[in-house]
Design a protein around this motif. Structure first.
Motif, short mmCIF file in Angstrom:
data_model
loop_
_atom_site.label_atom_id
_atom_site.label_comp_id
_atom_site.label_asym_id
_atom_site.label_seq_id
_atom_site.Cartn_x
_atom_site.Cartn_y
_atom_site.Cartn_z
N CYS A 44 0.86 -1.20 0.00
CA CYS A 44 0.00 0.00 0.00
C CYS A 44 0.88 1.24 0.00
O CYS A 44 1.85 1.32 0.76
N ASP A 45 0.55 2.22 -0.85
CA ASP A 45 1.26 3.50 -0.81
C ASP A 45 0.27 4.66 -0.81
O ASP A 45 0.54 5.72 -1.37
N ALA A 46 -0.86 4.44 -0.14
CA ALA A 46 -1.91 5.47 -0.11
C ALA A 46 -1.39 6.75 0.55
O ALA A 46 -1.77 7.86 0.15
N CYS A 47 -0.50 6.61 1.53
CA CYS A 47 0.05 7.80 2.22
C CYS A 47 0.90 8.62 1.26
O CYS A 47 0.85 9.85 1.27
N VAL A 48 1.69 7.94 0.44
CA VAL A 48 2.57 8.62 -0.51
C VAL A 48 1.73 9.36 -1.56
O VAL A 48 1.97 10.54 -1.85
N THR A 49 0.74 8.68 -2.09
CA THR A 49 -0.12 9.28 -3.11
C THR A 49 -0.86 10.49 -2.55
O THR A 49 -0.98 11.53 -3.20
N ALA A 50 -1.35 10.35 -1.32
CA ALA A 50 -2.11 11.46 -0.71
C ALA A 50 -1.21 12.66 -0.46
O ALA A 50 -1.64 13.81 -0.64
N CYS A 51 0.03 12.42 -0.05
CA CYS A 51 0.98 13.51 0.19
C CYS A 51 1.25 14.27 -1.11
O CYS A 51 1.22 15.51 -1.14
N ASP A 52 1.49 13.53 -2.18
CA ASP A 52 1.74 14.18 -3.47
C ASP A 52 0.56 15.04 -3.89
O ASP A 52 0.72 16.19 -4.33
N TRP A 68 8.16 13.81 -0.25
CA TRP A 68 8.16 14.15 1.17
C TRP A 68 7.92 12.93 2.05
O TRP A 68 8.19 12.97 3.25
N ILE A 69 7.37 11.87 1.51
CA ILE A 69 7.20 10.63 2.25
C ILE A 69 7.49 9.48 1.29
O ILE A 69 7.12 9.55 0.12
N ARG A 70 8.18 8.48 1.79
CA ARG A 70 8.54 7.32 0.97
C ARG A 70 8.19 6.06 1.72
O ARG A 70 8.21 6.04 2.96
N LYS A 71 7.92 4.98 0.99
CA LYS A 71 7.90 3.65 1.61
C LYS A 71 9.31 3.08 1.41
O LYS A 71 9.76 2.87 0.28
N VAL A 72 10.00 2.84 2.52
CA VAL A 72 11.39 2.39 2.48
C VAL A 72 11.46 0.94 2.95
O VAL A 72 10.85 0.58 3.97
N SER A 83 8.32 -2.80 5.06
CA SER A 83 8.08 -1.61 4.27
C SER A 83 7.63 -0.51 5.22
O SER A 83 6.58 -0.62 5.85
N VAL A 84 8.43 0.53 5.33
CA VAL A 84 8.23 1.53 6.38
C VAL A 84 8.01 2.91 5.76
O VAL A 84 8.85 3.39 4.99
#
Ligand code: SF4
Ligand code: SF4
Length: 225
Positions: A44-52, A68-72, A83-84
């Motif tokens: 899931c990368d919903a946080c990344v998409t929402a930030c963009d 500004w936010i990555r899944k690392v 995946s953080v």
């Protein structure tokens, strides 16, 4: 600005965290986030998409795009990977602020670390000082700006904790998006308020600060790491 108008010119700011435009940020508050990796889905990368989307960052990334936010992918000593989500950790003792020659990097009284784009000269000292690689330099001309999130080529920028939302009593876009997926892996709140959900969780469960050895006292904590 959300609020209840009691009479012409008299407005009650009724939201839990909202403050009036002329009210300064309070040092009684320390905004923070708790990321529960037991709830965070690796795909899931919903946080990344929402930030963009929230901050007008390009969704089509190039090697030099701001993020500004990555899944690392983090690997533990046994070789297992997690995946953080990693963003600016809003350090209480931020080295990015210490090295900034113009004062453009600064920490608000409520713990949010920001860059003033008017005084940033793009020297990138802060990027070198940040141990979390949380900052981006804007290489390309900026298009599709959001009025509440001014950006500019030649400046450095990073997660603002969605300060424009927080000051109106809202929550960061990544937190909202994560909630919408049903994962509810990111909790936002006031670490200084013992009655807040985030403070109770931090007091009750073991949590981790990334690179705790650096003693920067990040405002972002992790559970399940
Ligand atoms: S994570 Fe990096 S950019 Fe954010 S406050 Fe800490 S040192 Fe500064
Ligand atoms: S790039 Fe901008 S914010 Fe970073 S250290 Fe230089 S002047 Fe300060």
């Amino acid at each position: 600005m959300a609020g209840v108008t009691l009479a012409p010119g008299v407005t009650l700011f009724d939201l839990a965290h909202g403050r009036a435009p002329d009210e300064p940020a309070s040092s009684k508050v320390r905004w923070g986030m708790l990321v529960d990796l037991n709830r965070c889905a690796s795909d899931c990368d919903a946080c990344v998409t929402a930030c963009d989307r929230e901050n007008g960052l390009p969704s089509e990334k190039t090697a030099t795009s701001a993020q500004w936010i990555r899944k690392v992918e983090l690997k533990d000593l046994r070789g297992a990977t997690r995946s953080v989500p990693v963003m600016c950790q809003h350090c209480a003792d931020p080295p990015c602020v210490d090295v900034c020659p113009t004062g453009a990097s600064f920490k608000r009284a409520d713990g949010i670390v920001l860059v003033d784009r008017h005084t940033c000269i793009g020297c990138r000292y802060c990027m070198m000082a940040c141990p979390y690689k949380a900052r981006s330099f804007v290489h390309e001309p900026v298009t599709g700006q959001r009025p509440e999130v001014p950006r500019g080529k030649g400046c450095v920028e990073s997660c603002t904790l969605c300060v424009h939302r927080i000051d109106r009593g809202g929550i960061p876009a990544c937190v909202e998006a994560c909630e919408a997926t049903g994962h509810e892996a990111i909790l936002f709140g006031d670490l200084n308020d013992p009655h807040s959900e985030i403070a109770k969780r931090v007091a009750t469960y073991p949590t981790t600060a990334l690179r705790a050895d650096l003693k920067l006292d990040p405002g972002v904590r992790y559970q399940g790491l």
